[in-house]
Design an enzyme around this catalytic site. Structure first.
Site, PDB file in Angstrom:
ATOM      1  N   SER A 143       3.068  -0.157  17.316  1.00 51.27           N
ATOM      2  CA  SER A 143       4.169  -0.983  17.788  1.00 51.27           C
ATOM      3  C   SER A 143       4.388  -0.791  19.292  1.00 51.27           C
ATOM      4  O   SER A 143       3.512  -1.087  20.089  1.00 51.27           O
ATOM      5  CB  SER A 143       5.423  -0.672  16.960  1.00 51.27           C
ATOM      6  OG  SER A 143       6.428  -1.636  17.153  1.00 51.27           O
ATOM      7  N   ASP A 157       4.466  -9.171   9.326  1.00 55.44           N
ATOM      8  CA  ASP A 157       5.000  -8.525  10.527  1.00 55.44           C
ATOM      9  C   ASP A 157       5.236  -9.578  11.605  1.00 55.44           C
ATOM     10  O   ASP A 157       4.319 -10.336  11.934  1.00 55.44           O
ATOM     11  CB  ASP A 157       3.985  -7.489  11.016  1.00 55.44           C
ATOM     12  CG  ASP A 157       4.440  -6.718  12.248  1.00 55.44           C
ATOM     13  OD1 ASP A 157       5.546  -6.977  12.759  1.00 55.44           O
ATOM     14  OD2 ASP A 157       3.674  -5.840  12.692  1.00 55.44           O
ATOM     15  N   HIS A 167       5.588  -4.402   8.946  1.00 49.74           N
ATOM     16  CA  HIS A 167       5.682  -3.531  10.109  1.00 49.74           C
ATOM     17  C   HIS A 167       6.214  -2.166   9.671  1.00 49.74           C
ATOM     18  O   HIS A 167       7.069  -2.082   8.794  1.00 49.74           O
ATOM     19  CB  HIS A 167       6.632  -4.148  11.140  1.00 49.74           C
ATOM     20  CG  HIS A 167       6.541  -3.534  12.495  1.00 49.74           C
ATOM     21  ND1 HIS A 167       5.614  -3.931  13.429  1.00 49.74           N
ATOM     22  CD2 HIS A 167       7.255  -2.543  13.075  1.00 49.74           C
ATOM     23  CE1 HIS A 167       5.764  -3.227  14.529  1.00 49.74           C
ATOM     24  NE2 HIS A 167       6.757  -2.368  14.339  1.00 49.74           N
TER      25      HIS A 167
END
Length: 348
Positions: A195, A289, A319
């Site tokens: 991320s 995601d 995610h």
């Protein structure tokens, strides 16, 4: 220990036990409990993930982004501990890295000298630390048979952009200069993250190529590559799948100074001019995601620039699945794949 602390500890144990039991149920049972399958964009959400999200809604657990930043950070740590469990590792020790807190994980089969991955944690540039990603770092080091050096960089709102970017570069420079002292093979250094950490890892890889620093591999797990998020996946999955629009809006608010260009390539590597000599990349995305499409767009950009790239989407995942290594079956299996491929890439 106070009575309040004891009660909090008991509550956490109960919560962890319930989650672990639910995630261990046979998949057909999980599917029945979770309800109608979630199918979007031609993908079906993993039943165990759907059940976990349903349990979260039924328990009315608030998202970290709905709390003041300090409480949100505690919530992220709590969720990470529940999902991560305690994972085995050959050895682990804390050490300073370019003036930043660091933690070195050595896989049981790593040997006296091994490849080393500098790992940068996710959390929207406002959450996360060495503890929030302790479990997946252990899995990476142990399954890949390498060393993993996690670093805790500065975050917003206390330290806005480019603090995290600068810290990530400083940490990699430290690794290059001190590889021998931590048992790292200087010819097999890598950088990775998930991320926000994937965003920073991409930035480190670009700058390493520009400076001619030795970098053998980059691991980008559902990286944030475009702070504007102009994608279909952002529209499709911005609510109900853990990472929300509110979270991403808060991340920009906390980390990006007012009026700063969101297309700054240090912030949005999708807009970077890619130099020659970029390290081979393994780019991982999750089907459900919001960041899926921008991660895959960056993989295509790398490939178009002549970089060796493997892109892998786990279509049934959300995610933050990278942190789910202590419960369930599908998410830990996906993380195991990431670890094995990372190890193989660094031993080529």
């Amino acid at each position: 220990m106070s009575i309040k602390q004891r009660l909090a500890g008991v509550s956490t144990l109960v919560e962890a036990s319930v989650l672990k039991a639910a995630m261990a149920l046979p998949e057909p049972v999980q599917a029945r409990l979770a309800g109608k399958p979630v199918v979007l964009d031609g993908q079906t959400l993993a039943p165990e993930t759907q059940l976990a999200l349903t349990m979260q809604r039924l328990a009315r657990l608030p998202g970290a982004e709905t709390m003041p930043i300090p409480e949100g950070r505690e919530a992220v740590l709590h969720h990470s501990a529940l999902a991560g469990g305690h994972q085995p590792i050959g050895a682990v020790r804390d050490l300073p890295v370019a003036g930043l807190p660091g933690r070195l994980y050595t896989g049981s089969s790593a040997g006296a000298t091994s490849p080393l991955l500098l790992f940068l944690h996710g959390g929207g540039f406002m959450y996360g630390d060495l503890d929030s990603h302790d479990a997946p770092c252990r899995v990476l080091a142990e399954r890949a048979g390498i060393r993993v050096l996690a670093v805790d960089y500065r975050m917003g709102p206390e330290d806005p952009f480019p603090a995290a970017y600068d810290d990530a570069l400083a940490a990699f420079e430290w690794v290059v200069a001190n590889a021998a002292s931590i048992g790292a093979d200087p010819d097999r250094l890598a950088v990775g993250g998930d991320s926000a950490g994937g965003n920073l890892a991409a930035g480190v890889a670009i700058e390493a190529a520009r400076r001619g620093l030795p970098l053998a591999f980059q691991l980008l797990v559902y990286p944030m590559t475009d702070a504007e998020h102009p994608t279909r996946s952002y529209e499709l999955f911005q609510e109900g799948f853990y990472l929300s629009k509110a979270f991403m809006d808060l991340a920009n608010e906390c980390y990006v100074p007012p009026g700063h260009d969101l297309r700054d390539p240090r912030l949005s590597p999708i807009h970077a001019d890619l130099p020659a000599g970029l390290a081979p990349a393994y780019v991982v995305t999750a089907g459900f995601d919001p960041l899926r499409d921008e991660g895959e767009a960056y993989a295509r950009k790398l490939a178009d620039a002549g970089v060796e790239v493997e892109l892998q989407r786990f279509p049934d995942q959300i995610h933050s699945f990278f942190n789910i290594v202590g419960v369930g079956r599908r998410s830990p299996a996906a993380v195991a794949v990431i670890a094995v491929k990372t190890g193989a890439a660094l031993r080529r």
